[in-house]
Scaffold this active site. Structure first.
Site, short mmCIF file in Angstrom:
data_model
loop_
_atom_site.label_atom_id
_atom_site.label_comp_id
_atom_site.label_asym_id
_atom_site.label_seq_id
_atom_site.Cartn_x
_atom_site.Cartn_y
_atom_site.Cartn_z
N GLU A 1 37.36 43.34 44.96
CA GLU A 1 38.23 42.70 45.85
C GLU A 1 37.80 42.86 47.56
O GLU A 1 38.23 43.82 48.27
CB GLU A 1 39.63 43.23 46.11
CG GLU A 1 40.32 42.91 44.64
CD GLU A 1 41.81 42.98 44.77
OE1 GLU A 1 42.21 43.61 45.60
OE2 GLU A 1 42.46 42.59 43.66
N GLU B 1 41.97 41.77 36.91
CA GLU B 1 43.32 42.40 36.97
C GLU B 1 44.19 41.08 36.86
O GLU B 1 44.00 39.84 37.16
CB GLU B 1 43.48 42.89 38.38
CG GLU B 1 42.67 44.40 38.35
CD GLU B 1 42.65 44.78 40.03
OE1 GLU B 1 43.76 44.36 40.70
OE2 GLU B 1 41.88 45.65 40.31
C1 PNW Z 1 44.89 44.67 43.79
N1 PNW Z 1 47.47 40.69 48.01
O1 PNW Z 1 45.35 44.57 45.18
C2 PNW Z 1 44.01 46.10 43.51
O2 PNW Z 1 42.61 45.87 43.26
C3 PNW Z 1 44.59 47.11 43.06
O3 PNW Z 1 44.01 48.13 43.47
C4 PNW Z 1 46.01 47.13 43.18
O4 PNW Z 1 46.80 48.17 42.91
C5 PNW Z 1 46.68 45.71 42.87
O5 PNW Z 1 45.83 44.57 42.90
C6 PNW Z 1 48.11 45.62 42.84
O6 PNW Z 1 48.23 45.35 44.41
C7 PNW Z 1 45.79 43.63 45.83
O7 PNW Z 1 48.03 40.95 49.12
C8 PNW Z 1 46.33 43.98 47.02
O8 PNW Z 1 47.28 39.46 47.61
C9 PNW Z 1 46.91 43.00 47.89
C10 PNW Z 1 46.99 41.51 47.49
C11 PNW Z 1 46.34 41.26 45.93
C12 PNW Z 1 45.84 42.55 45.34
#
Ligand code: PNW
Length: 492
Positions: A210, A398
């Site tokens: 990401e 994920e």
């Molecule tokens: C991912 N958004 O983060 C990460 O890869 C993980 O470490 C995290 O725990 C998981 O998703 C849940 O949040 C994200 O704002 C953070 O769209 C933000 C977003 C998406 C994924």
């Protein structure tokens, strides 16, 4: 709460489900009344996944490991950020987290009980190179060797991510982190070092997890480590160095890994779903996918920034050294997509040929306000990637959601909202695989509740509930659901 009774009771529910699976009948574990009618009641048709489909689950180093001072680990930008007052909800940090560094054997047993065939974890760069570059720390890599051996001994395939945001603080201090090409080069050196030592057993490696979550949120919005708010020119250059680091790492892994190692990326793409599934809106969603992912996935796949990205950035466009784009677009063996939500796109008359339709105020979301429910993302995400870039091996690296997750009187978390979320998303994934879209596996985020970055421990994403006072893990209802699904290799 009476945890012992609780656990046994819940095990009964879970094993009833498992009996149903092995007997091939939905009624086998059900109460007597339901059993009586099961012979005549119409049963839903099984919605099966391909036979070799790889069911998995995922975590990341800083979110679960703890043990931040053990065996020579250096500090990362997330240690610094989370120890800065006001950056994380309740000023939480990952010093202890799930203590997975010491409890990994027990956690592998949780996976085994679920029946997952694969596990996606990340390697903490500052455990392996405490300063980011310079002298390696073999004791740091030893932890991952122990973890990999434990997974393999339990029949679980390891999928390793090299960067899930824990940049060595020393690189941030000395060169400005991803603002500098030195970090891209240091990352490649670390990637090659790890690949040389683990690919005798780990056959799937992800470079970076990401881009937007550590570059856009970390160097522009300031809400993730290192908490900077750079002006557009410097920020776009930082984005460029991140994809450059990915490409250099792909090359370093190819140079050092054992034959048969596969390399990919795990990117939280913006998933563009057509507002209505008509040809013109689908076409608009394809165009939007390329543009909305221009800084990361599109340049990685196509080896160029789109016209629109460059013209929008204008004088702030990244400075691209000769050869960079070829490195960035080094061919990959597979594409990993992290999918949580969708945006909706419609066709319009603008030069770009699409418009984004904002979510109305009433649009439902999970506990995290950004997590709008969009099950069709699991259809359109892989479909776009396969169609636009001819990817022939795709993993959903994920997918999952945050829920309020309050244990009931019997100690069980009946997370019916998470079960609803996962069931609906997997329905769309099954739609994709049944159309022949080459999705090979799915990693549910997450194995257990963990440190949810700036949200601290308040937003739980796990299949297992974690009591942070005792470190006890308890399977939620969603764990029983996922276990049942995996056993059947089909939705029910
Ligand atoms: C991912 N958004 O983060 C990460 O890869 C993980 O470490 C995290 O725990 C998981 O998703 C849940 O949040 C994200 O704002 C953070 O769209 C933000 C977003 C998406 C994924």
């Amino acid at each position: 709460m009476a945890p012992r009774v609780t656990r046994r009771k819940f095990a009964k529910v879970a094993s009833a489900a498992a009996i149903g699976a092995s007997a091939g009948s939905v009624a086998a574990g059900a109460p007597a009344a339901a059993q009586r009618s099961a012979g005549t009641a119409p049963q839903p048709l099984p919605r099966a996944f391909p036979s070799a489909f790889l069911w998995g689950t995922a975590t990341a180093s800083y979110q679960v490991e703890g043990a931040v001072h053990d065996d020579g680990r250096g500090p990362s930008v997330w240690d610094t950020f989370s120890h800065t007052a006001g950056k994380v909800v309740n000023n939480a940090n990952g010093d202890v987290a799930n203590d997975h560094y010491h409890r990994y054997k027990q956690d592998v047993q949780l996976m085994k009980a679920l029946g997952v065939k694969s596990y996606r974890f990340s390697i903490a760069w500052p455990r392996v190179f405490p300063q980011g570059d310079g002298a390696p720390n073999p004791k740091g890599l030893d932890f991952y060797n122990r973890l990999v051996d434990e997974l393999l001994a339990n029949g679980i395939q390891p999928f390793a991510t090299l960067y899930h945001w824990d940049l060595p603080q020393s690189l941030q201090d000395r060169v400005g982190g991803w603002e500098s090409r030195d970090t891209s080069n240091a990352f490649a050196n670390y990637a090659g070092y790890v690949a040389e030592r683990i690919t005798d057993r780990v056959k799937h490696i992800f470079t970076i997890n990401e881009f937007g979550a550590f570059v856009d949120l970390g160097y522009r919005a300031g809400v993730h480590a290192p908490g900077l708010k750079l002006p557009p020119g410097r920020f776009n250059q930082t984005r460029h160095h991140a994809v450059l680091g990915h490409g250099l790492a792909v090359q370093a892994i190819r140079a050092k890994a054992k034959p048969g190692t596969k390399v990919g990326v795990a990117e939280n793409m913006t998933i563009c779903a057509p507002v209505i599934e008509t040809p013109e809106h689908v076409e608009a969603a394809v165009r939007a996918t390329r543009e909305r992912n221009a800084a990361y996935m599109t340049v990685i796949q196509e080896g160029r920034y789109t016209e629109l990205y460059l013209s929008t950035a204008g004088a702030d466009a990244p400075k691209v050294a000769s050869g960079d784009l070829k490195i960035i677009s080094s061919p990959l063996d597979f594409v990993g997509i992290n999918i949580y939500t969708a945006i909706y796109v419609r066709a319009d008359e603008s030069p770009q040929g699409f418009a984004i339709v904002p979510h109305p105020k009433s649009f439902p979301h999970m506990l995290s306000p950004w997590l709008y429910i969009g099950p069709e993302a699991l259809y359109w995400g892989p479909r776009h990637v396969a169609q636009i870039w001819q990817a022939n091996e795709i993993y959903i690296t994920e997918n999952g959601c945050s829920s309020s997750d309050i244990p009931a009187a019997d100690g069980v978390v009946y997370d019916t909202d998470r079960v609803m979320y996962v069931r609906n998303y997997l329905t769309q994934l099954q739609r994709a695989t049944s159309e022949g879209i080459p999705v090979r596996g799915y990693f549910l985020w997450s194995l257990m509740d963990n440190f949810e970055w700036a949200d601290g421990y308040t937003n739980r994403f796990g299949l297992h509930y974690v009591d942070y006072d005792t470190q006890k893990r308890t399977p939620k209802l969603s764990a029983a659901f996922y276990k049942e699904m995996i056993a059947r290799n089909a939705l029910m």
